[in-house]
Design an enzyme around this catalytic site. Structure first.
Site, PDB file in Angstrom:
ATOM      1  N   ARG A  25       0.814  -1.219   0.000  1.00 51.60           N
ATOM      2  CA  ARG A  25       0.000   0.000   0.000  1.00 51.60           C
ATOM      3  C   ARG A  25       0.844   1.264   0.000  1.00 51.60           C
ATOM      4  O   ARG A  25       0.376   2.340  -0.350  1.00 51.60           O
ATOM      5  CB  ARG A  25      -0.919   0.035   1.219  1.00 51.60           C
ATOM      6  CG  ARG A  25      -1.885  -1.136   1.296  1.00 51.60           C
ATOM      7  CD  ARG A  25      -2.529  -1.193   2.651  1.00 51.60           C
ATOM      8  NE  ARG A  25      -1.486  -1.421   3.674  1.00 51.60           N
ATOM      9  CZ  ARG A  25      -1.674  -1.252   4.971  1.00 51.60           C
ATOM     10  NH1 ARG A  25      -2.831  -0.850   5.440  1.00 51.60           N
ATOM     11  NH2 ARG A  25      -0.701  -1.494   5.823  1.00 51.60           N
ATOM     12  N   GLU A  30       7.076   6.987  11.377  1.00 50.96           N
ATOM     13  CA  GLU A  30       6.914   7.844  12.545  1.00 50.96           C
ATOM     14  C   GLU A  30       8.207   8.643  12.667  1.00 50.96           C
ATOM     15  O   GLU A  30       9.245   8.085  13.011  1.00 50.96           O
ATOM     16  CB  GLU A  30       6.683   6.986  13.795  1.00 50.96           C
ATOM     17  CG  GLU A  30       6.473   7.781  15.053  1.00 50.96           C
ATOM     18  CD  GLU A  30       6.258   6.891  16.272  1.00 50.96           C
ATOM     19  OE1 GLU A  30       5.659   7.375  17.234  1.00 50.96           O
ATOM     20  OE2 GLU A  30       6.701   5.718  16.272  1.00 50.96           O
ATOM     21  N   GLN A  48       9.261  24.446  17.125  1.00 47.90           N
ATOM     22  CA  GLN A  48       8.778  24.853  15.810  1.00 47.90           C
ATOM     23  C   GLN A  48       9.251  23.857  14.757  1.00 47.90           C
ATOM     24  O   GLN A  48      10.355  23.338  14.835  1.00 47.90           O
ATOM     25  CB  GLN A  48       9.339  26.248  15.503  1.00 47.90           C
ATOM     26  CG  GLN A  48       8.941  26.837  14.178  1.00 47.90           C
ATOM     27  CD  GLN A  48       9.436  28.269  14.043  1.00 47.90           C
ATOM     28  OE1 GLN A  48       9.419  29.037  14.988  1.00 47.90           O
ATOM     29  NE2 GLN A  48       9.868  28.632  12.852  1.00 47.90           N
ATOM     30  N   ASP A  49       8.411  23.610  13.756  1.00 39.35           N
ATOM     31  CA  ASP A  49       8.774  22.780  12.605  1.00 39.35           C
ATOM     32  C   ASP A  49       8.779  23.654  11.362  1.00 39.35           C
ATOM     33  O   ASP A  49       7.890  24.487  11.176  1.00 39.35           O
ATOM     34  CB  ASP A  49       7.759  21.661  12.400  1.00 39.35           C
ATOM     35  CG  ASP A  49       7.935  20.518  13.368  1.00 39.35           C
ATOM     36  OD1 ASP A  49       8.044  19.382  12.911  1.00 39.35           O
ATOM     37  OD2 ASP A  49       7.961  20.760  14.588  1.00 39.35           O
ATOM     38  N   ARG A  60      21.811  25.591   0.315  1.00 38.49           N
ATOM     39  CA  ARG A  60      21.338  26.502   1.365  1.00 38.49           C
ATOM     40  C   ARG A  60      22.276  26.381   2.565  1.00 38.49           C
ATOM     41  O   ARG A  60      22.540  25.299   3.037  1.00 38.49           O
ATOM     42  CB  ARG A  60      19.915  26.151   1.781  1.00 38.49           C
ATOM     43  CG  ARG A  60      18.882  26.422   0.701  1.00 38.49           C
ATOM     44  CD  ARG A  60      17.492  26.060   1.212  1.00 38.49           C
ATOM     45  NE  ARG A  60      16.466  26.280   0.234  1.00 38.49           N
ATOM     46  CZ  ARG A  60      15.692  27.364   0.177  1.00 38.49           C
ATOM     47  NH1 ARG A  60      15.843  28.333   1.053  1.00 38.49           N
ATOM     48  NH2 ARG A  60      14.766  27.473  -0.742  1.00 38.49           N
ATOM     49  N   HIS A  63      24.246  27.911   7.910  1.00 35.34           N
ATOM     50  CA  HIS A  63      23.694  28.831   8.898  1.00 35.34           C
ATOM     51  C   HIS A  63      23.506  28.125  10.235  1.00 35.34           C
ATOM     52  O   HIS A  63      23.350  26.908  10.282  1.00 35.34           O
ATOM     53  CB  HIS A  63      22.327  29.368   8.450  1.00 35.34           C
ATOM     54  CG  HIS A  63      22.313  29.924   7.076  1.00 35.34           C
ATOM     55  ND1 HIS A  63      21.261  29.730   6.216  1.00 35.34           N
ATOM     56  CD2 HIS A  63      23.221  30.673   6.395  1.00 35.34           C
ATOM     57  CE1 HIS A  63      21.514  30.335   5.070  1.00 35.34           C
ATOM     58  NE2 HIS A  63      22.701  30.908   5.147  1.00 35.34           N
ATOM     59  N   LYS A  70      18.485  21.517  16.289  1.00 35.07           N
ATOM     60  CA  LYS A  70      17.624  21.144  15.165  1.00 35.07           C
ATOM     61  C   LYS A  70      17.645  19.632  14.983  1.00 35.07           C
ATOM     62  O   LYS A  70      18.670  18.973  15.202  1.00 35.07           O
ATOM     63  CB  LYS A  70      18.124  21.789  13.865  1.00 35.07           C
ATOM     64  CG  LYS A  70      18.101  23.295  13.869  1.00 35.07           C
ATOM     65  CD  LYS A  70      18.701  23.826  12.586  1.00 35.07           C
ATOM     66  CE  LYS A  70      18.893  25.323  12.638  1.00 35.07           C
ATOM     67  NZ  LYS A  70      19.701  25.807  11.529  1.00 35.07           N
ATOM     68  N   TYR A 130      12.884  20.395   9.342  1.00 32.32           N
ATOM     69  CA  TYR A 130      13.610  20.482  10.598  1.00 32.32           C
ATOM     70  C   TYR A 130      12.717  20.946  11.720  1.00 32.32           C
ATOM     71  O   TYR A 130      11.898  21.831  11.562  1.00 32.32           O
ATOM     72  CB  TYR A 130      14.881  21.323  10.489  1.00 32.32           C
ATOM     73  CG  TYR A 130      14.725  22.728   9.973  1.00 32.32           C
ATOM     74  CD1 TYR A 130      14.808  23.816  10.822  1.00 32.32           C
ATOM     75  CD2 TYR A 130      14.532  22.970   8.616  1.00 32.32           C
ATOM     76  CE1 TYR A 130      14.708  25.108  10.345  1.00 32.32           C
ATOM     77  CE2 TYR A 130      14.421  24.255   8.130  1.00 32.32           C
ATOM     78  CZ  TYR A 130      14.506  25.323   9.001  1.00 32.32           C
ATOM     79  OH  TYR A 130      14.397  26.600   8.516  1.00 32.32           O
TER      80      TYR A 130
END
Length: 170
Positions: A25, A30, A48-49, A60, A63, A70, A130
């Site tokens: 399927r 998770e 926060q996500d 990118r 930083h 994270k 993240y």
């Protein structure tokens, strides 16, 4: 079962999520369960996500800041992730390590405060996910140049697509 591996940088962990089930399927993964992660010694409280979607050859970063941890994963596609220790009093200051994260391997990387991260997309497109322990605050962030000869980072491409910030212009 959650698998947590130490890496060559203190505090940076490579994680295989607790549940990854696949059948005719499709697939069920998770990607985070606070109780399971805390029992494995990962005690950060994620606040926060965020998701970043980029196309092939977009780079990118690098930083980071000194207050945010994270938990990074790839929800779609494939990218090459670099993590750099930017803690001046650390014995591993300016050392880096790298990982390939993809929708197939479902690996995650835990990045502590004081470390920078950057990634380059290897597939047609990729979705970089993240979780972070604080709100985004551009004013408190540092940027390390992706091609800094003092870091000597190996990237799998030579001519990435960069933002003005990552070109050192902003």
């Amino acid at each position: 079962m959650l698998k947590v591996q130490d890496t060559e940088l203190d505090g940076v962990k490579l994680i295989s999520p607790p549940t990854n089930f696949e059948d005719f399927r499709g697939e069920y993964v998770e990607i985070y369960n606070e109780e399971i992660y805390k029992s494995a010694g990962i005690s950060y409280s994620f606040f926060q996500d965020d998701i970043s979607v980029s196309s092939r050859n977009v780079l990118r970063g690098i930083h980071g800041d000194n207050k945010t941890a994270k938990l990074v994963s790839c929800l779609h596609g494939k990218f090459y992730l670099v993590v750099v220790n930017n803690i001046p009093n650390s014995l591993q200051y300016r050392r880096w390590t790298s990982f390939t994260l993809s929708e197939k391997n479902r690996l995650q990387v835990l990045i502590p405060p004081g470390f920078g991260n950057g990634h380059v997309v290897l597939s047609e497109a990729a979705m970089f996910h993240y979780k972070q322990t604080t709100s985004y605050d551009r004013a408190s962030q540092f940027t390390l140049m992706w091609n800094d000869p003092g870091l000597g980072i190996w990237w799998p491409i030579k001519d990435p697509i960069l933002s003005r910030r990552d070109e050192g212009l902003d």
